[in-house]
Structures are given as C-alpha cells and as structure tokens.
Design an enzyme around this catalytic site. Structure first.
Site, PDB file in Angstrom:
ATOM      1  N   LEU A 108      16.035  50.847  33.140  1.00 54.91           N
ATOM      2  CA  LEU A 108      16.740  50.560  31.887  1.00 54.91           C
ATOM      3  C   LEU A 108      17.035  51.889  31.216  1.00 54.91           C
ATOM      4  CD1 LEU A 108      17.803  48.546  29.793  1.00 54.91           C
ATOM      5  CD2 LEU A 108      15.515  48.511  28.781  1.00 54.91           C
ATOM      6  N   VAL A 139      12.449  54.200  32.972  1.00 49.73           N
ATOM      7  CA  VAL A 139      13.345  54.539  31.867  1.00 49.73           C
ATOM      8  C   VAL A 139      14.321  55.603  32.351  1.00 49.73           C
ATOM      9  CG1 VAL A 139      13.490  55.488  29.544  1.00 49.73           C
ATOM     10  CG2 VAL A 139      11.602  53.962  30.144  1.00 49.73           C
ATOM     11  N   LYS A 140      15.615  55.319  32.237  1.00 47.08           N
ATOM     12  CA  LYS A 140      16.629  56.255  32.721  1.00 47.08           C
ATOM     13  C   LYS A 140      16.948  57.293  31.653  1.00 47.08           C
ATOM     14  CE  LYS A 140      20.030  54.819  35.357  1.00 47.08           C
ATOM     15  NZ  LYS A 140      21.227  54.066  35.866  1.00 47.08           N
ATOM     16  N   VAL A 141      16.897  58.564  32.055  1.00 41.90           N
ATOM     17  CA  VAL A 141      17.150  59.689  31.161  1.00 41.90           C
ATOM     18  C   VAL A 141      18.121  60.630  31.866  1.00 41.90           C
ATOM     19  CG1 VAL A 141      16.147  61.655  29.952  1.00 41.90           C
ATOM     20  CG2 VAL A 141      14.863  59.509  30.116  1.00 41.90           C
TER      21      VAL A 141
END
Length: 949
Positions: A108, A139-141
């Site tokens: 996400l 968690v997409k960064v």
C-alpha cells in the site's frame, strides 16, 4: 507445467500488480495463489482508480463509510483501500506463514503527494502500518531524495518497505544503504530484524520506452550504420540495466556489513521487477519476465502480462546470463550520445508526477461517488459557459492540479498568492473542527437564551460581524421560543431610532460583535444601547449583553468592565469577512435558536468536498474560484448575484466577501447584488451571473426563463441550489474557498483590505475636528436645485461646468455622460436602510442599467464602507458614484461624546467622498435638504430626465 508457478523453482516470486474488491470477494486471488503460486500483491493509485471508478464494486462501502464518518475524499479512499489491503493480506497470510515472512505481502503506497517530504512520508507510513494492522503489509515509499531517509526510518521502526520508482543503479545502491542502515538502527536498539522484509522495485519497461523515444528522434538524421546501431539498442537497455543492478545486489549482500545483519537474523531486500508489461508491440509480451528470472527476486506483473506468461512464457535462469552483452549495451547507448543517467532522473520526476496525477484521478472518482451518496445533502453546482471561457477555466484547473494548488492552500502556502502574510489569515479552513470543539458551550448558551425568555435580539456589528448573522436571521426566520432578531450596522440616527422603537429593551439580548473592539460604529452603538438598557434595567443591564471579539481586544476589556453576561472569542487568524462560520456567526445562530450542531454537520460536507485531497475539477470551491478568475481575465468582472426566494440576503454577505477580497491594487471583481434580472440585451460583455436558489421553495418560472435566455445568449451562468436552509453553511464555505482561489488567479492578497482603513482615517479626522470646533468642515455646493445640493471636487466640478449643467438633471448628465462600456454605476445612500428608501434607489439603478447597459450597485452607508467600499476605492477606476446624503429628520446623541449619530454619519459620508476624490473617481454628492422621501423622488425624476436626454 504452469509457467508462472515454475518461476518459484528458480527462486523468483510472482506477484500481481493489481487489486480489486470483486476479485478478492469472488475468490480470484485465492485461485491465483493455489494455481499459479502467486506470492504477493502490489497496488498504486492508478490501479485503485480503475477499480473504484469502474462499476459499482465499491458503492455500498462508500455509502456505509460516508454515512458513518463523513470523511473527505482522501480518508474515504484510505478506508476503502485499507479494507481491500486487509482482505488481501488475510488471503495471503498462509503464504506469509509458510515462507516464514519472506513472501505473502500486500503493498500500500503512501500518498504520492508526499514524495518530496521526508517527515510526512514517515508519519503516513507509520499511520498506514497501524491502520492496516497486518504483519504482511508492505508500505510503498518512492526512491526520491526525500524518500531515502524515510526508508531508513521506517525500516528502523520494524515496518516492511517496498521501495518504488527505482530506475538507476547508483540510486539502487543508496536504497540498499538506507535499508541496511535502518536494520542496523533496529538491531542497535536490541530488536529482532528477522520479521522485517523489503523489496526494491526496479522499473523496467519505462526505461526502454524513454530510450526508444530518443532513438526514434535521431533515426531520421542518422546514417544507415548509425540507424542499425540505434535500432539494435531497442528493447535491450532496460534488461541490461536490470541485470547489472542485480549484480550490485549480489555484491552488497555478500559484504561484511550484510553478513553481520544476516547473523542477527535479517533477511535480504530483494529486487522486484516492476513495470513489466511490454509497451512496444514489436517485442514479446513476456519479454520482461523471461529475461529477468533469478534467485532472490520478485516480478510483479499486471494481469495481462501474467495471463500471457501463463499461456506461453518460458521460465529459466536468465538474470545472470549475457552480462558482457548487458555492459556492451549500456556502453553502446553512451556511445550514441544517449544519457541513461539523465533518462532515469527524468523518469523518477515523471513517475512522481504520474503517480500524483493518478492520485488526482483516484480522489476525483472517490469524490464523485461520495457526492452521489450524499445526493441532496450537499449543494449542487452547475456551469453554463461559452467554449472559450470554459477552455480558460480548464486551463486554470489544470494549472492548479499540476502545481498541487489545493494542497498548497490547505498547507497555508502564502506563495499561492503574493507570498506576504496570507498564511496567517487561513484559520477559516479549520472552522468546523473549532465549532465542534465549542459545540457544548454553544448549545448551553442557546438553552440559556431560551430559558431567560428574551423577546428581542439586537446584533450590533459592522461588515463581517453583521452581514453573516443577518443572512442567518433572514434565511431561517424566527425560531419558536427564541427572540426576534434585528441587525443594526448603521449610524443613521433614523435607523438607530427605528431599531430602538422596534424592541422591548427590558427583554432584549444585545450581542456586540467586533474583532478588534476598535471599530467606531459598533462601539458607539454599544454605548447607545447599553445606556438605554441601563435606564431600563439599572445595574442588571450588563447581563443583557454578550460580546464576540478576539482575545485581548479592547472590546473584551470593556465587556468585562461593564459586567457583560458572556464574552465569546473569535479566532485571530480569521478575517472579519471569513468569520461567519466562527463564533461571529455561530453565537448569534445559537441565540436565534438555529440548531448549530446540525448547521455545522451540514457545513462539514462542503468542507470535505473542498478538502486538500479533492482535485480541482471535482473540488466545488476551486472550480467556482477558477470560473470567477477566468471570467475576470476575460473582462467579465461584474459578478452578478441572482438570488432566489429563501436566499436573497446571501448576496449582501457575498458582496463584502468578494469586494473586500479582490478589490485592490487596481484589480477587482465587482459584486452586483439586488439588481433585478433583465433580458440579455440589457447587459454588456462584462457579466458573470451567479444564480442561488432553494429547491425546497416554490419554483420561480419567470426567473428561470430569464436565466435560460441569458444562457442561450452566451452569458456565463453558474447555478447553485440548496436543498434546505441548513445548507447555508455549505455556501459560506464554498464561496470563501472560491474567493481565495480567485484571488490567487488574480495575483493578489485576498485577505487584506487596505482601502477600508483609508475611509476610517478620514472619518476620524472629521470627528476629531468636530470635537475640537463643534462643527464639521463647511462645504460649498456647486449647484442647488429641487431641494438638492450637489457637491463635487475640482475635477468633477470642471466636468459639470464643461457640460454647462444648470439644473439637477444636467448635473447628473455631466456624470453619467462619462460612463464607458464595462464601467459600473453605484448609488451610495447615507439614509435609513428600509423598503421605502430602497424602492426609489432600485428604480434609479435599473434606469441607469437599461439605458447605459452597465452594471449598477446600491449601497447604504456606512454599511457599504465595510463591504463594497474597498473595491470602489482600491479596484480599477471603472466606477461612477452618486453619493446621496440627507439631513437627519431627528438626531440622536452618542453617550459620552460631543458628537451625535448624525454627525458621525455625515463625517463618514464626507470621508468616503474624500477618498473617492483622492483616488480620482468620478463622483458627485447629492444632499437632500427637503426630507428623504421628497429628495429621493426628486433625484429619481432628475435621473430619468438625464438618462432620457
């Protein structure tokens, strides 16, 4: 054998780059896990946008969330996405457990808007981690300069991170360093790294697409040998780049540094091949799968690529094959002058933009669904614009979207306007939260007002302190068990006397509203009515008074000294004309018996619709402001308010908001309120019409027919329909947002009012002079006829003489003959504001409009000084002004002062005219000496003669 499933045999995990609710609910994901060996799922805004916008998968969930929580578009999407991510994570939990935390993840993304903000990325990453509450979340960064430290900090917090938007080998090295540093931080705190997983999403096909674009641009001018070399590079660069990145992975994960982390239980950050759908149809549709199979890797595929590989793909260890050829390919690219580093830098910037664009489309889709659920609970807006104006509006909306204008506004970015002090005046953005915080006190106050049995309520204020409460009183009417409301914002002694005569002082509640406590009019009106209350109630008078003022103001000091019943505080960061949804509007609303909680809840719907996550095209406040700004740019600078039954008084409030906000530095949108609608031929090309109506009131077919005729004639018309009176707060907020946006388009500060102070200064000079000498400075009329004295400064007197005007009609003609197309004519009357005086003024304005084809305004002084007066003095020199004054039929003293209300009003009129003259405005003053009724009749007749002549 299933080719997808066979990837596992070579150490590569197939992931799906897609998620949709019906796939989750109908067993599609489970089937992929069981039959294809699927090991994970990734998502991004574009994927969610397609899922939510298409079909009705999410409609029921949207309705449930909106009715339960009323979130804005961003929070609504997040709630929907979290439900999907949690469900996908639960379905993949078996994979996660089976692989001991190596696979089974769902990704996400943090908001793409935060790509250049480290602190906000970390904050949102932590919040999403807590909200999803699944160990197999990633968690997409993004791998931006701001994203790299966020990757380290989130990893150190024990959060699984999917690093996205990775194109360049050198940046990949920085990503691995950030990941390892985060693990080292975590281990240094004595924590277990074994459950922290990460992937570095290395984008593939976008590189080839960018390279091929440059190759094709060179082909026409290249020699045959050069064309062959260029053609030979197509479809190879991205794979070569990925293969060499994998060698970096191998080297870094064989280092002594990694060995220490591995000994502590850490698992490696795997390379994930992203953007693996083939864009060039000349190449195999499974090219970026077959050529990149290797151990400790992931390939996330869109559904079409996954289907193709399942159908005809071939699995085999290819990632470490032909490394010399990969190096030769990149050397060859450099030899032909194509800079891969520059391409990858551009691709990161483009990726951030594309993801933000996709987020805009996503949030727009969510907002449209939200508004569809709300139906009549939120006001509707429609626009009828000519093609050229609509094109200009779309250009503004596009610029605002590209620059993140609405997010910048909510972030208090003053550079959206002039970069001065705008940020300190944006407290109105938070009015709903502030109102909810004070709701219990407002409701208790309302109950006490009702319990005390007040028969009357007098609201004393000026400008924003009076206009907003007046709209509320006119719109809602008297509520059962609550007092009758009268707003007094005039120093005219006749109007003050009429207010006194209309109330029973012993049972009247007086609300004195003044932000600074230093404004002349509310101060002397407070003194007058407090004196009247003291005569009737003695020492108990203060208990009939309530003050609304900013903390620490002079009004607060006076109110406490006089024993006022209550003092309510305003918000210093909210200017007067933006204050109606603060205590300056809500306290009077509570005292009137309006259900303030319901009013604020309704307002919140529009606040959410205008929020920072709602893109400009779907954002009603931004869209309306863009229409105003575009119309102004095209010379349609007369905002003509057409208010239907039930909202007629809203235009008076809007006059101040627009005129004070936009009328400065020679610019202005001139609001035109109360001008009866005519046929299209009565108007020039400087009009924009704003139609406000109530759907719960009887239809007005005659008005609707006139509006249709305007639309047919090409005049722009914006229509806003309220379903019921409690939606009035929605319009207050929408119009405030539109004004702020229009101010940005115009390049001005919409929160100051420099020219209002000019009139105040002149008035103070005159009242000070009166206190010293007992008289105002004498004036000599240039003409006296029909019981009317005409006053002019030198410039306007010369114009009058040049016209050889010897009678009243001639004097008026000398002024109106100077009216040019796209000017406006304003009648500024310092007489009691009542129906009897308004009727002849309206007749005058319509005669001028119909004959001259220009916009007309009517203002009662001194009320308009705190409203349209700013635009008249600070805006363009397109106004022609007829100031009307009169001897008061009976004067009233101001307690504690040597001057009277009549003197104050005369000083205000003279001060107003002095500033108009100083600004070079075309203006004459007509002083009625034989009574107001007779004087207005004479003036009306003279205007008719002047226009016809």
């Amino acid at each position: 054998m299933n080719a997808l499933k066979s990837l596992l045999d070579y150490g590569q995990s197939p992931w799906l780059d897609f998620v949709r609710r019906n796939m989750l609910r109908q067993g599609g994901l489970t089937k992929l896990i069981e039959t294809d060996g699927l090991r994970g799922v990734t998502s991004n805004p574009a994927i969610f946008q397609k899922a939510i916008a298409a079909g009705d998968d999410y409609d029921d969930a949207v309705r449930t969330i909106v009715e339960r929580d009323n979130p804005d578009a961003g929070r609504l999407f997040e709630a929907l996405a979290i439900e999907d991510i949690q469900e996908a994570a639960d379905q993949l939990r078996g994979v996660y457990d089976e692989t001991e935390g190596r696979d089974g993840f769902v990704s996400l993304e943090v908001s793409p808007y935060l790509a250049n903000d480290t602190e906000s990325t970390v904050e949102e990453g932590l919040r999403l981690w807590r909200s999803v509450d699944r160990p197999n979340l990633m968690v997409k960064v993004p791998a931006t300069p701001a994203g790299l430290p966020a990757i380290r900090r989130l990893t150190a917090s024990g959060i699984n991170v999917n690093v996205t938007l990775l194109f360049a080998q050198d940046v990949y090295g920085q990503v691995v360093d950030a990941f390892m540093s985060g693990l080292e931080d975590l281990v240094g705190e004595g924590r277990d790294p074994s459950k922290v997983a990460s992937v570095a999403s290395f984008f593939v096909s976008r590189i080839d697409a960018a390279v091929e674009e440059q190759i094709d641009a060179r082909m026409a001018e290249a020699s045959s040998d050069e064309r062959a070399r260029l053609e030979g590079l197509k479809g190879k660069v991205a794979i070569a780049n990925a293969k060499l990145a994998y060698q970096i992975y191998r080297r870094l994960h064989q280092s002594e540094r990694w060995a220490k982390l591995a000994d502590a239980g850490a698992q490696p950050q795997r390379l994930l091949w992203a953007s693996t759908g083939t864009k060039n149809k000349a190449f195999s549709d499974v090219l970026y799968v077959e050529e990149l199979v290797g151990t400790d890797t992931v390939n996330t595929m869109p559904p079409a690529t996954m289907d193709a590989f399942r159908d005809h793909g071939r699995a085999g260890l290819t990632l470490e094959g032909d490394l010399d050829e990969a190096k030769a390919t990149l050397d060859g690219l450099e030899a032909v002058g194509i800079d891969l580093d520059a391409i990858t830098r551009d691709l990161v910037a483009q990726g951030v933009t594309l993801f933000a664009d996709a987020a805009d489309e996503l949030y727009a889709a969510v907002e449209y669904k939200r508004q569809a659920v709300l139906a009549d609970a939120i006001d509707r807006q429609s626009e009828a614009l000519a093609p050229e104006l609509d094109k200009a509006v779309q250009a503004i909306l596009g610029e605002w979207r590209a620059s993140g204008g609405i997010r910048r506004l909510w972030q208090r970015d003053a550079s959206l306007w002039t970069g001065q002090d705008e940020a300190k005046w944006l407290g109105w953005l938070d009015v709903v939260d502030a109102a909810n915080a004070g709701m219990a006190d407002l409701e208790a106050f309302a109950a006490e007002v009702k319990q005390r049995g007040f028969t009357d309520l007098v609201l004393i204020g000026m400008g924003g302190s009076s206009l907003g409460p007046e709209v509320l009183a006119e719109t809602f009417g008297r509520q059962p068990g609550f007092p009758e409301v009268t707003v007094i914002d005039s120093t005219d002694p006749g109007q003050v006397a009429a207010t006194l005569a209309a109330i029973a002082v012993p049972t009247t509640l007086f609300i004195v509203a003044s932000k600074s406590g230093g404004t002349l009019e509310p101060n002397i009106l407070k003194d007058f009515f407090l004196d009247q209350a003291t005569q009737a109630l003695g020492d108990d008078a203060g208990r009939h008074f309530v003050a609304i003022t900013d903390p620490g103001s002079n009004m607060e000091t006076v109110a406490k000294a006089a024993g006022f019943w209550r003092v309510f505080y305003g918000v210093p960061s909210i200017g007067g004309r933006y204050s109606v949804l603060s205590n300056f509007g809500l306290v009077p609303a509570a005292a009137m018996g309006i259900d303030v909680r319901r009013f604020v809840e309704s307002t919140a719907l529009m606040v959410r619709a205008c929020g920072p996550t709602v893109p400009p095209a779907a954002n009603p406040g931004v869209k309306l402001g863009a229409v105003w700004g575009a119309a102004w740019q095209e010379g349609r600078d007369k905002l003509t308010v057409v208010a239907g039954d039930g909202v007629r008084d809203l235009g008076a409030w809007l006059e101040q908001l627009v005129a004070e906000s936009t009328g400065k530095q020679g610019f202005a949108i001139i609001p035109v309120d109360g001008e009866a609608l005519a046929a299209p031929e009565a108007y020039g090309h400087d009009r924009l019409f704003l139609h406000l109506s109530r759907k719960d009131r009887p239809a007005e077919p005659e008005l609707d027919a006139k509006l249709d005729a305007l639309r047919q004639a090409g005049h722009p018309v914006v229509s806003i329909a309220l379903a019921e009176p409690y939606q009035l707060g929605q319009e207050f907020f929408r119009l405030e947002m539109a004004t702020a946006v229009a101010g940005s388009v115009m390049g001005i500060n919409p929160f100051d009012q420099p020219d209002v102070e000019a009139s105040k200064v002149e008035t103070r000079k005159l009242t000070d002079a009166f206190e010293k000498s007992g008289a105002l400075p004498a004036e000599e009329p240039v003409l006296e006829a029909d019981g009317i004295r005409v006053f002019a400064d030198a410039a306007n007197a010369d114009a009058l003489k040049a016209a050889r005007a010897s009678d009243l009609a001639g004097a008026i003609a000398s002024l109106i003959d100077r009216v040019k197309p796209s000017d406006y004519v304003a009648f500024l009357a310092y007489v009691p504001r009542n129906a009897a005086n308004d009727a002849p003024l309206q007749a005058m304005r319509l005669a001028a409009r119909d004959r001259l084809k220009v916009a007309t305004c009517v203002g009662f002084g001194p009320r308009f000084l705190h409203s349209t007066g700013q635009a008249y003095k600070g805006g363009p020199n397109t106004g022609v002004f007829l100031q009307i004054t009169a001897d008061p039929e009976a004067d009233l003293p101001v307690p504690g002062k040597s001057y009277s209300f009549g003197v104050v009003q005369a000083a205000q009129a003279q001060g107003d005219l002095a500033v108009l003259r100083e600004r070079g405005r075309r203006a004459l003053r007509f002083h009625l000496t034989g009574g107001i009724e007779a004087g207005l009749a004479s003036l009306q007749a003279a205007i008719a003669r002047a226009i016809e002549g």
